[in-house]
Write a protein that holds these residues in place. Structure first.
Motif, PDB file in Angstrom:
ATOM      1  N   LEU A 222       1.250  17.126  12.562  1.00 23.39           N
ATOM      2  CA  LEU A 222       1.513  15.819  11.947  1.00 23.39           C
ATOM      3  C   LEU A 222       2.476  15.062  12.847  1.00 23.39           C
ATOM      4  O   LEU A 222       3.648  14.892  12.546  1.00 23.39           O
ATOM      5  CB  LEU A 222       2.108  15.982  10.546  1.00 23.39           C
ATOM      6  CG  LEU A 222       1.273  16.777   9.540  1.00 23.39           C
ATOM      7  CD1 LEU A 222       2.079  17.037   8.280  1.00 23.39           C
ATOM      8  CD2 LEU A 222      -0.009  16.034   9.208  1.00 23.39           C
ATOM      9  N   ASN A 287       1.239  13.332   0.305  1.00 18.28           N
ATOM     10  CA  ASN A 287       2.281  12.325   0.521  1.00 18.28           C
ATOM     11  C   ASN A 287       3.268  12.754   1.602  1.00 18.28           C
ATOM     12  O   ASN A 287       3.706  11.945   2.419  1.00 18.28           O
ATOM     13  CB  ASN A 287       3.027  12.058  -0.791  1.00 18.28           C
ATOM     14  CG  ASN A 287       2.417  10.907  -1.577  1.00 18.28           C
ATOM     15  OD1 ASN A 287       1.962   9.932  -1.008  1.00 18.28           O
ATOM     16  ND2 ASN A 287       2.403  11.029  -2.885  1.00 18.28           N
ATOM     17  N   VAL A 290       1.666  12.266   5.014  1.00 19.65           N
ATOM     18  CA  VAL A 290       1.676  10.863   5.426  1.00 19.65           C
ATOM     19  C   VAL A 290       3.089  10.435   5.813  1.00 19.65           C
ATOM     20  O   VAL A 290       3.292   9.697   6.786  1.00 19.65           O
ATOM     21  CB  VAL A 290       1.118   9.972   4.300  1.00 19.65           C
ATOM     22  CG1 VAL A 290       1.244   8.496   4.667  1.00 19.65           C
ATOM     23  CG2 VAL A 290      -0.340  10.321   4.028  1.00 19.65           C
ATOM     24  N   THR A 342       8.923   5.802   3.269  1.00 20.54           N
ATOM     25  CA  THR A 342       7.581   6.141   3.731  1.00 20.54           C
ATOM     26  C   THR A 342       6.550   5.705   2.696  1.00 20.54           C
ATOM     27  O   THR A 342       6.851   5.625   1.502  1.00 20.54           O
ATOM     28  CB  THR A 342       7.461   7.659   3.969  1.00 20.54           C
ATOM     29  OG1 THR A 342       7.830   8.340   2.773  1.00 20.54           O
ATOM     30  CG2 THR A 342       8.355   8.085   5.105  1.00 20.54           C
ATOM     31  N   LEU A 345       1.182   7.479  -1.427  1.00 23.34           N
ATOM     32  CA  LEU A 345      -0.233   7.446  -1.750  1.00 23.34           C
ATOM     33  C   LEU A 345      -0.441   7.589  -3.251  1.00 23.34           C
ATOM     34  O   LEU A 345       0.171   8.441  -3.887  1.00 23.34           O
ATOM     35  CB  LEU A 345      -0.969   8.582  -1.032  1.00 23.34           C
ATOM     36  CG  LEU A 345      -1.326   8.333   0.429  1.00 23.34           C
ATOM     37  CD1 LEU A 345      -1.842   9.607   1.049  1.00 23.34           C
ATOM     38  CD2 LEU A 345      -2.364   7.227   0.554  1.00 23.34           C
ATOM     39  N   VAL A 354      -2.113   2.817  -0.988  1.00 21.06           N
ATOM     40  CA  VAL A 354      -0.797   3.190  -0.491  1.00 21.06           C
ATOM     41  C   VAL A 354       0.177   2.066  -0.828  1.00 21.06           C
ATOM     42  O   VAL A 354      -0.126   0.892  -0.677  1.00 21.06           O
ATOM     43  CB  VAL A 354      -0.835   3.463   1.036  1.00 21.06           C
ATOM     44  CG1 VAL A 354      -1.278   2.238   1.797  1.00 21.06           C
ATOM     45  CG2 VAL A 354       0.524   3.937   1.533  1.00 21.06           C
ATOM     46  N   ALA A 383      -6.174   2.737   1.054  1.00 19.15           N
ATOM     47  CA  ALA A 383      -6.102   3.863   1.981  1.00 19.15           C
ATOM     48  C   ALA A 383      -7.489   4.475   2.102  1.00 19.15           C
ATOM     49  O   ALA A 383      -8.096   4.847   1.104  1.00 19.15           O
ATOM     50  CB  ALA A 383      -5.099   4.911   1.485  1.00 19.15           C
ATOM     51  N   PHE A 385      -9.712   7.484   3.603  1.00 21.06           N
ATOM     52  CA  PHE A 385      -9.826   8.795   4.238  1.00 21.06           C
ATOM     53  C   PHE A 385     -11.259   8.974   4.726  1.00 21.06           C
ATOM     54  O   PHE A 385     -12.215   8.676   4.014  1.00 21.06           O
ATOM     55  CB  PHE A 385      -9.492   9.910   3.244  1.00 21.06           C
ATOM     56  CG  PHE A 385      -8.040  10.013   2.903  1.00 21.06           C
ATOM     57  CD1 PHE A 385      -7.175  10.743   3.700  1.00 21.06           C
ATOM     58  CD2 PHE A 385      -7.527   9.391   1.774  1.00 21.06           C
ATOM     59  CE1 PHE A 385      -5.831  10.842   3.387  1.00 21.06           C
ATOM     60  CE2 PHE A 385      -6.185   9.486   1.450  1.00 21.06           C
ATOM     61  CZ  PHE A 385      -5.337  10.219   2.261  1.00 21.06           C
ATOM     62  N   LEU A 394      -7.144   8.763   8.580  1.00 20.31           N
ATOM     63  CA  LEU A 394      -6.593   7.915   7.534  1.00 20.31           C
ATOM     64  C   LEU A 394      -6.289   6.554   8.122  1.00 20.31           C
ATOM     65  O   LEU A 394      -5.725   6.446   9.225  1.00 20.31           O
ATOM     66  CB  LEU A 394      -5.307   8.533   6.963  1.00 20.31           C
ATOM     67  CG  LEU A 394      -4.482   7.663   6.005  1.00 20.31           C
ATOM     68  CD1 LEU A 394      -5.282   7.324   4.757  1.00 20.31           C
ATOM     69  CD2 LEU A 394      -3.183   8.372   5.628  1.00 20.31           C
ATOM     70  N   GLU A 435       0.851   0.679  12.025  1.00 19.54           N
ATOM     71  CA  GLU A 435       0.667   1.921  11.263  1.00 19.54           C
ATOM     72  C   GLU A 435      -0.671   2.567  11.566  1.00 19.54           C
ATOM     73  O   GLU A 435      -0.764   3.790  11.740  1.00 19.54           O
ATOM     74  CB  GLU A 435       0.819   1.633   9.764  1.00 19.54           C
ATOM     75  CG  GLU A 435       2.241   1.268   9.366  1.00 19.54           C
ATOM     76  CD  GLU A 435       2.398   0.992   7.887  1.00 19.54           C
ATOM     77  OE1 GLU A 435       3.488   1.250   7.340  1.00 19.54           O
ATOM     78  OE2 GLU A 435       1.429   0.510   7.265  1.00 19.54           O
ATOM     79  N   ASN A 436      -1.720   1.764  11.644  1.00 19.45           N
ATOM     80  CA  ASN A 436      -3.032   2.332  11.948  1.00 19.45           C
ATOM     81  C   ASN A 436      -3.088   2.889  13.364  1.00 19.45           C
ATOM     82  O   ASN A 436      -3.828   3.841  13.634  1.00 19.45           O
ATOM     83  CB  ASN A 436      -4.128   1.280  11.745  1.00 19.45           C
ATOM     84  CG  ASN A 436      -4.456   1.070  10.275  1.00 19.45           C
ATOM     85  OD1 ASN A 436      -4.272   1.965   9.456  1.00 19.45           O
ATOM     86  ND2 ASN A 436      -4.918  -0.119   9.932  1.00 19.45           N
ATOM     87  N   LEU A 439      -1.695   6.295  13.061  1.00 16.30           N
ATOM     88  CA  LEU A 439      -2.616   7.181  12.345  1.00 16.30           C
ATOM     89  C   LEU A 439      -3.910   7.444  13.107  1.00 16.30           C
ATOM     90  O   LEU A 439      -4.641   8.385  12.770  1.00 16.30           O
ATOM     91  CB  LEU A 439      -2.968   6.572  10.984  1.00 16.30           C
ATOM     92  CG  LEU A 439      -1.822   6.415   9.980  1.00 16.30           C
ATOM     93  CD1 LEU A 439      -2.292   5.609   8.785  1.00 16.30           C
ATOM     94  CD2 LEU A 439      -1.299   7.776   9.537  1.00 16.30           C
TER      95      LEU A 439
END
Length: 462
Positions: A222, A287, A290, A342, A345, A354, A383, A385, A394, A435-436, A439
């Motif tokens: 992560l 959570n 993330v 943070t 979710l 989110v 959000a 997935f 995500l 953020e994307n 991710l």
């Protein structure tokens, strides 16, 4: 093995806690019969199970402790054959079923062999077709000094599953001799399978089980942190091998930052159906994952240089509040975005969103020490997935500013809703892509390819 793997993110913590609810693990891994069959078949190949069948000592086995009529047959057979052995062997497709009490799985291993013997009565080999079936049970065992685990037990075969036939006809004398050999093999072969093959089957199962445990313990990356699982308790349920897993989050230095234990929150366990296996993850673990990927951060943007059109719209919106303030906005104006906490979710059946808490400052120039104003924003996004190969992906879509609060102001008090549209556009253009981007690499799940699958699928359930 080829097929789809289902990674099920389970939202079980949204419901109210039940007073007498059963404790539920953070993660549940279910391995269906297809996985068990494929992996055990491979383990049997790795342990040369067919070679063991081809080396079965048939001749010595028919001599062992015969009684009655069979004892007299042994002498006749030994006088008239030179050798007796398995010439070819195959293990057919395994079958795995649950037992009536739903507490065990029965593994059926069909055996197909051709045996031959040589006799001075004919020049060719007399061939016999041997069909049998080894059976063993997978159950959960608790033993002192060792954690509860799955074992393979009671491996055996019965005369009821045995068939011995002559593949071709010969003279009366040879056929009579073959008949005696077949009658001697009926009690001897089950004993041979139990003594020679069953230990190999158990070794293969233990190797398969060790591989499962190894895959379970492979950390999930992560970013700089990682998520690790360990077995809390094994189970057998609804035709699957089940592992109830504990989880812990570790930082880049290997220090545990969060433990996930059994919870008394209500939890819904989806059925496997035709899915080979599933990994069901409790919402607090999702959570935390993330949060590890998206810790609080601060973004500072020279809006005129990066997004001039939005800078112009922001200036026009501020002019509605204060023309004097709008005139002070210089080309070096700065927008500072700080994610306070943070993202959280919120999962529901088939969908997720989110929620984020954001602080936004607008500075008239890059040299200004005080912002024109500070906004507290409660934002939410869809959000999504999905999976790409063996990675769980995500992304956040359609950011909305649900509530905007004026926290501090240097241009006079105003209603922040007048800025809602432009503030949302700024967040969509700056925060969402950032953020994307973080991710985008996704979360690698080694278990997918480790279990023999090329790709995964993902679903949400409540």
């Amino acid at each position: 093995m080829a097929g789809l793997w289902t990674f099920t993110l389970l939202c079980g913590l949204l419901a109210a806690t039940l007073v007498r609810a059963t404790l539920n693990p953070p993660v549940v891994l279910n391995l269906g019969t297809e996985v068990i069959k494929e992996k055990l078949t491979q383990a049997l190949q790795d342990h040369s199970a067919t070679a063991i069948l081809q080396q079965l000592p048939l001749l010595s086995a028919i001599q062992e402790k015969p009684d009655g009529v069979l004892k007299s047959m042994v002498g006749i057979v030994l006088k008239n054959i030179v050798w007796l052995k398995v010439t070819s062997a195959n293990i057919l497709q395994l079958q795995v079923h649950t037992t009536a009490n739903n507490q065990e799985l029965i593994v059926k291993i069909p055996l197909d062999m051709v045996a031959g013997f040589n006799t001075p009565l004919v020049k060719t080999i007399v061939k016999l077709h041997l069909e049998s079936e080894a059976q063993a049970f997978i159950r959960v065992k608790t033993s002192a000094g060792r954690p509860t685990h799955h074992i393979l037990s009671d491996c055996s075969t019965s005369q009821g599953s045995l068939s011995v036939t002559l593949l071709q006809k010969f003279s009366f004398l040879v056929n009579s001799l073959a008949d005696k050999v077949m009658k001697l093999l009926v009690p001897a072969l089950p004993k041979l399978v139990k003594s020679q093959l069953c230990p190999v089957i158990e070794l293969a199962f233990n190797a398969m089980y060790a591989e499962f445990l190894q895959l379970i313990r492979v950390p999930i990356s992560l970013g700089s942190d990682r998520l690790e699982f360990d077995v809390l308790s094994p189970a057998i349920k609804d035709n699957v091998i089940q592992f109830n897993l504990g989880a812990k989050l570790l930082d880049s230095k290997g220090m545990v930052t969060k433990w996930f234990n059994n919870s008394a929150a209500s939890l819904t366990m989806p059925n496997l159906d035709s899915t080979p296996f599933s990994l069901i993850v409790r919402q607090d673990v999702v959570n935390a994952a993330v949060a590890a990927l998206l810790p609080p951060e601060e973004l500072m943007v020279l809006l005129d240089y990066v997004l001039p059109e939005l800078a112009h719209q922001l200036k026009s919106s501020i002019r509605v509040i204060s023309e004097q303030a709008a005139d002070q906005l210089a080309p070096t104006q700065i927008v500072k975005i700080v994610t306070q906490e943070t993202p959280e979710l919120l999962l529901s059946q088939g969908s997720a969103k989110v929620a984020q808490q954001i602080v936004l400052d607008v500075f008239p120039t890059n040299e200004a020490h005080r912002p024109f104003f500070t906004l507290g924003i409660e934002a939410s996004s869809e959000a999504q997935f999905y999976t790409k190969g063996d990675r769980l992906m995500l992304s956040f879509n359609e950011l909305r500013s649900d509530r905007i609060h004026l926290m501090n102001w240097d241009i006079g008090w105003f209603k922040p809703d007048v800025l809602k549209n432009i503030i949302t556009k700024i967040l969509v253009s700056i925060l969402l892509p950032n953020e994307n981007g973080i991710l985008r690499p996704g979360i690698p799940v080694v278990m997918v390819k480790g279990l023999g699958f090329e790709a995964a699928s993902c679903s949400l359930t409540e």
